[in-house]
Design a protein around this motif. Structure first.
Motif, PDB file in Angstrom:
ATOM      1  N   GLN A 108       0.841  -1.204   0.000  1.00 18.19           N
ATOM      2  CA  GLN A 108       0.000   0.000   0.000  1.00 18.19           C
ATOM      3  C   GLN A 108       0.881   1.260   0.000  1.00 18.19           C
ATOM      4  O   GLN A 108       0.627   2.205  -0.755  1.00 18.19           O
ATOM      5  CB  GLN A 108      -0.930   0.012   1.220  1.00 18.19           C
ATOM      6  CG  GLN A 108      -1.751   1.298   1.268  1.00 18.19           C
ATOM      7  CD  GLN A 108      -2.885   1.253   2.291  1.00 18.19           C
ATOM      8  OE1 GLN A 108      -3.441   0.190   2.568  1.00 18.19           O
ATOM      9  NE2 GLN A 108      -3.236   2.406   2.831  1.00 18.19           N
ATOM     10  N   GLU A 132       0.934   4.089  -2.808  1.00 18.27           N
ATOM     11  CA  GLU A 132       0.635   5.496  -2.498  1.00 18.27           C
ATOM     12  C   GLU A 132       1.763   6.419  -2.961  1.00 18.27           C
ATOM     13  O   GLU A 132       1.512   7.539  -3.442  1.00 18.27           O
ATOM     14  CB  GLU A 132       0.376   5.659  -0.995  1.00 18.27           C
ATOM     15  CG  GLU A 132      -0.970   5.057  -0.612  1.00 18.27           C
ATOM     16  CD  GLU A 132      -1.258   5.103   0.887  1.00 18.27           C
ATOM     17  OE1 GLU A 132      -2.422   5.247   1.256  1.00 18.27           O
ATOM     18  OE2 GLU A 132      -0.289   4.977   1.678  1.00 18.27           O
ATOM     19  N   LEU A 136     -10.293  -1.187  -5.847  1.00 15.24           N
ATOM     20  CA  LEU A 136      -9.614  -1.064  -4.544  1.00 15.24           C
ATOM     21  C   LEU A 136     -10.599  -0.912  -3.375  1.00 15.24           C
ATOM     22  O   LEU A 136     -10.382  -1.507  -2.310  1.00 15.24           O
ATOM     23  CB  LEU A 136      -8.604   0.092  -4.577  1.00 15.24           C
ATOM     24  CG  LEU A 136      -7.325  -0.218  -5.360  1.00 15.24           C
ATOM     25  CD1 LEU A 136      -6.493   1.040  -5.569  1.00 15.24           C
ATOM     26  CD2 LEU A 136      -6.486  -1.279  -4.643  1.00 15.24           C
ATOM     27  N   PRO A 137     -11.706  -0.158  -3.539  1.00 18.37           N
ATOM     28  CA  PRO A 137     -12.638  -0.063  -2.401  1.00 18.37           C
ATOM     29  C   PRO A 137     -13.206  -1.430  -2.003  1.00 18.37           C
ATOM     30  O   PRO A 137     -13.393  -1.708  -0.820  1.00 18.37           O
ATOM     31  CB  PRO A 137     -13.763   0.846  -2.928  1.00 18.37           C
ATOM     32  CG  PRO A 137     -13.145   1.625  -4.029  1.00 18.37           C
ATOM     33  CD  PRO A 137     -12.119   0.716  -4.653  1.00 18.37           C
ATOM     34  N   ARG A 164      -9.779  -3.991  -1.235  1.00 15.10           N
ATOM     35  CA  ARG A 164      -8.764  -3.508  -0.296  1.00 15.10           C
ATOM     36  C   ARG A 164      -9.317  -2.502   0.710  1.00 15.10           C
ATOM     37  O   ARG A 164      -8.586  -2.056   1.596  1.00 15.10           O
ATOM     38  CB  ARG A 164      -7.613  -2.826  -1.069  1.00 15.10           C
ATOM     39  CG  ARG A 164      -6.681  -3.790  -1.746  1.00 15.10           C
ATOM     40  CD  ARG A 164      -5.828  -4.543  -0.714  1.00 15.10           C
ATOM     41  NE  ARG A 164      -5.189  -5.691  -1.287  1.00 15.10           N
ATOM     42  CZ  ARG A 164      -5.665  -6.934  -1.218  1.00 15.10           C
ATOM     43  NH1 ARG A 164      -6.764  -7.201  -0.570  1.00 15.10           N
ATOM     44  NH2 ARG A 164      -5.029  -7.932  -1.768  1.00 15.10           N
ATOM     45  N   GLY A 165     -10.558  -2.078   0.510  1.00 16.29           N
ATOM     46  CA  GLY A 165     -11.106  -1.034   1.374  1.00 16.29           C
ATOM     47  C   GLY A 165     -10.377   0.290   1.197  1.00 16.29           C
ATOM     48  O   GLY A 165     -10.330   1.123   2.093  1.00 16.29           O
ATOM     49  N   TYR A 166      -9.772   0.467   0.020  1.00 14.79           N
ATOM     50  CA  TYR A 166      -8.962   1.667  -0.229  1.00 14.79           C
ATOM     51  C   TYR A 166      -9.632   2.518  -1.309  1.00 14.79           C
ATOM     52  O   TYR A 166      -9.965   2.010  -2.372  1.00 14.79           O
ATOM     53  CB  TYR A 166      -7.560   1.252  -0.703  1.00 14.79           C
ATOM     54  CG  TYR A 166      -6.615   2.419  -0.784  1.00 14.79           C
ATOM     55  CD1 TYR A 166      -5.826   2.772   0.301  1.00 14.79           C
ATOM     56  CD2 TYR A 166      -6.509   3.180  -1.944  1.00 14.79           C
ATOM     57  CE1 TYR A 166      -4.967   3.862   0.248  1.00 14.79           C
ATOM     58  CE2 TYR A 166      -5.661   4.271  -2.011  1.00 14.79           C
ATOM     59  CZ  TYR A 166      -4.889   4.601  -0.910  1.00 14.79           C
ATOM     60  OH  TYR A 166      -4.041   5.679  -0.968  1.00 14.79           O
ATOM     61  N   HIS A 167      -9.810   3.816  -1.006  1.00 14.58           N
ATOM     62  CA  HIS A 167     -10.564   4.672  -1.933  1.00 14.58           C
ATOM     63  C   HIS A 167      -9.666   5.676  -2.635  1.00 14.58           C
ATOM     64  O   HIS A 167      -8.937   6.413  -1.972  1.00 14.58           O
ATOM     65  CB  HIS A 167     -11.677   5.415  -1.179  1.00 14.58           C
ATOM     66  CG  HIS A 167     -12.741   4.490  -0.704  1.00 14.58           C
ATOM     67  ND1 HIS A 167     -13.908   4.288  -1.393  1.00 14.58           N
ATOM     68  CD2 HIS A 167     -12.783   3.652   0.360  1.00 14.58           C
ATOM     69  CE1 HIS A 167     -14.644   3.380  -0.759  1.00 14.58           C
ATOM     70  NE2 HIS A 167     -13.973   2.978   0.307  1.00 14.58           N
ATOM     71  N   LEU A 168      -9.740   5.636  -3.938  1.00 20.04           N
ATOM     72  CA  LEU A 168      -9.036   6.640  -4.736  1.00 20.04           C
ATOM     73  C   LEU A 168      -9.955   7.835  -4.972  1.00 20.04           C
ATOM     74  O   LEU A 168      -9.557   8.976  -4.820  1.00 20.04           O
ATOM     75  CB  LEU A 168      -8.702   6.024  -6.099  1.00 20.04           C
ATOM     76  CG  LEU A 168      -7.264   5.684  -6.414  1.00 20.04           C
ATOM     77  CD1 LEU A 168      -7.178   4.984  -7.759  1.00 20.04           C
ATOM     78  CD2 LEU A 168      -6.449   6.946  -6.429  1.00 20.04           C
ATOM     79  N   ASN A 200     -10.700  10.742  -2.307  1.00 25.96           N
ATOM     80  CA  ASN A 200      -9.590  10.747  -1.338  1.00 25.96           C
ATOM     81  C   ASN A 200      -8.881  12.110  -1.405  1.00 25.96           C
ATOM     82  O   ASN A 200      -8.340  12.488  -2.442  1.00 25.96           O
ATOM     83  CB  ASN A 200      -8.627   9.612  -1.729  1.00 25.96           C
ATOM     84  CG  ASN A 200      -7.530   9.411  -0.711  1.00 25.96           C
ATOM     85  OD1 ASN A 200      -7.138  10.348  -0.007  1.00 25.96           O
ATOM     86  ND2 ASN A 200      -7.023   8.192  -0.648  1.00 25.96           N
TER      87      ASN A 200
END
Ligand SMILES: N[C@@H](CCC(=O)N[C@@H](CS)C(=O)NCC(=O)O)C(=O)O
Length: 417
Positions: free
Chosen positions: A188, A192, A232-233, A236-240, A243
């Motif tokens: 991650q 990033e 990713l959301p 991975r629970g990751y938000h582009l 953000n």
């Protein structure tokens, strides 16, 4: 079976409204969307989009470009080239290559054996970056800056998009099994750092794009950033998107969203989510993304979805019967009642797309509360769940239409029991 027959016969009169016929649905749908596709009987995919610029060619004239791309419209490298062809409004023909069983003539033709490849006025070019540059050389309007210094930077950034490791790092983060939390945190952080680099690059010229105008650098990144922003959301629970660390990337997404060519070639978020699960076997850490309610309500997309479903219903029925498992419900090997119930629910869906915009479903339980046939409802549930996940944008319809289609399928499904 006689009960099923009665239920479907009664459907258009026992509900609180009359269900439109297929012909009526098609007529209304076609009035509300300009989207049309060519049919490809017996082939995969069963339809294909018509390039927006094909009307520029006089009849009987060969388009100057032949694009070889994958049958499922999943390939991000093909999307780059298709995006450029649509942006530059170059008339083109498409030859679909089944990547699971590439024809020998294709592997003999293209040294890498990969898609995309093109023939530009008969001359073969492969590798998406080289294709983009070859299209630039032959066709306007240019997607490279005119200013020589900026033009040189554009070419360098196009090269960087291939070699700077962004893609590898990003997909590694997306694909990593979640067991090793340390490794995941490292990936991650590396991802990033790459996004921070992109964010800085986007700040070098005024305006939302990488350079001072939209260019082939933008369309090199867009298929990948789209797939990452959608997946990713979920995985991975990751938000582009949204953000605050990536304000310029978000402004860039917004700017892309204003381009009609982008909407012709892009995929929708759920297609992306389903595809990743199928292709890589990755596990979502939450629910898949829901269909976007704003897009789902737009009549042009609902109409396009209804037009596609109606016009292509014979192919859809064949696919559902063969692949959804619904035939297991056939009584004593007689599939006619199952088939009839599949048709019925596809018609409910098409009707809802055209007539039910934003309003609660008027039908309630098929056949009425006291008259419902459990077989009909079960077949309906399977049919709707299957087509909801089976639709693939932009293979079958535009991303906007696929979003409207899935939202409507969810609504009709929710009304069954
Ligand atoms: N560097 C190539 C990559 C193309 C590529 O990886 N294409 C994939 C589809 S996304 C492919 O053809 N896969 C088939 C295979 O690996 O046999 C380009 O930019 O054109």
């Amino acid at each position: 079976m006689s009960n099923t027959k009665k239920v479907s016969d009664d459907l258009s009169v026992t509900g609180q409204v009359t269900l439109s016929s297929w012909e009526e649905i098609l007529e209304i749908a076609q009035k509300n969307t300009p989207a049309r596709r060519v049919r490809r009987p017996g082939q995969s995919p069963s339809t294909a989009p018509i390039p927006s610029s094909l009307h520029k060619l006089s009849p009987d004239t060969e388009p100057p470009v032949l694009l070889y791309r994958d049958t499922n419209s999943w390939c991000p490298f093909c999307e780059r080239v298709w995006f450029a062809l649509e942006e530059k409004e170059i008339p083109f023909a498409t030859e679909f290559i089944d990547l699971s069983n590439k024809p020998k003539w294709y592997t003999d033709l293209v040294p890498t054996t990969l898609v995309p490849a093109v023939k530009i006025e008969g001359k073969l070019v492969y590798e998406s970056k080289d294709i983009l540059l070859a299209l630039e050389e032959r066709f306007g309007p240019t997607l490279l800056p005119e200013d020589p210094e900026e033009n040189a930077i554009a070419r360098q950034w196009l090269e960087d998009a291939e070699t700077n490791g962004f893609r590898n790092i990003a997909y590694k983060f997306l694909r990593q099994p979640p067991e090793d939390a340390n490794e995941l945190a490292n990936l991650q952080a590396a991802f990033e750092a790459k996004l921070d680099e992109l964010e800085q690059t986007l700040g070098k010229y005024p305006g939302p794009y990488f350079l001072s105008t939209f260019s082939i650098v933008d369309l090199s990144y867009s298929p990948h950033l789209d797939r990452l922003a959608a997946n990713l959301p979920v995985y991975r629970g990751y938000h582009l998107k949204g953000n605050p660390r990536y304000l310029r990337i978000n402004a860039w997404f917004e700017a892309l969203n204003q381009r009609p060519a982008y909407h012709r070639v892009k995929s929708d978020e759920i297609t992306n989510n389903l595809l990743l699960r199928r292709r890589w076997g990755v596990t979502p850490i939450g629910n898949l993304l829901p269909p976007d309610p704003v897009i789902s309500d737009e009549i042009q997309f609902r109409a396009e979805a209804a037009e596609r479903l109606t016009d292509n219903r014979e192919v859809a029925i064949g696919d559902i019967l063969k692949n959804s498992g619904v035939q297991a419900l056939a009584v004593n090997g007689d599939t006619s009642a199952v088939k009839e119930a599949v048709y019925l629910h596809l018609r409910l869906l098409a009707d809802y797309l055209i007539n039910g915009n934003g309003t609660p479903l008027p039908w309630g339980r098929v056949g009425g509360k006291d008259n419902a046939d459990p077989l009909v409802a079960a077949v309906g549930a399977i049919t709707l769940a299957y087509v909801r996940n089976r639709i693939c944008a932009p293979r079958d319809m535009s991303a906007g239409a696929a979003t409207a289609f899935r939202a409507a399928a969810d609504q009709v499904l929710a009304s069954l029991y």
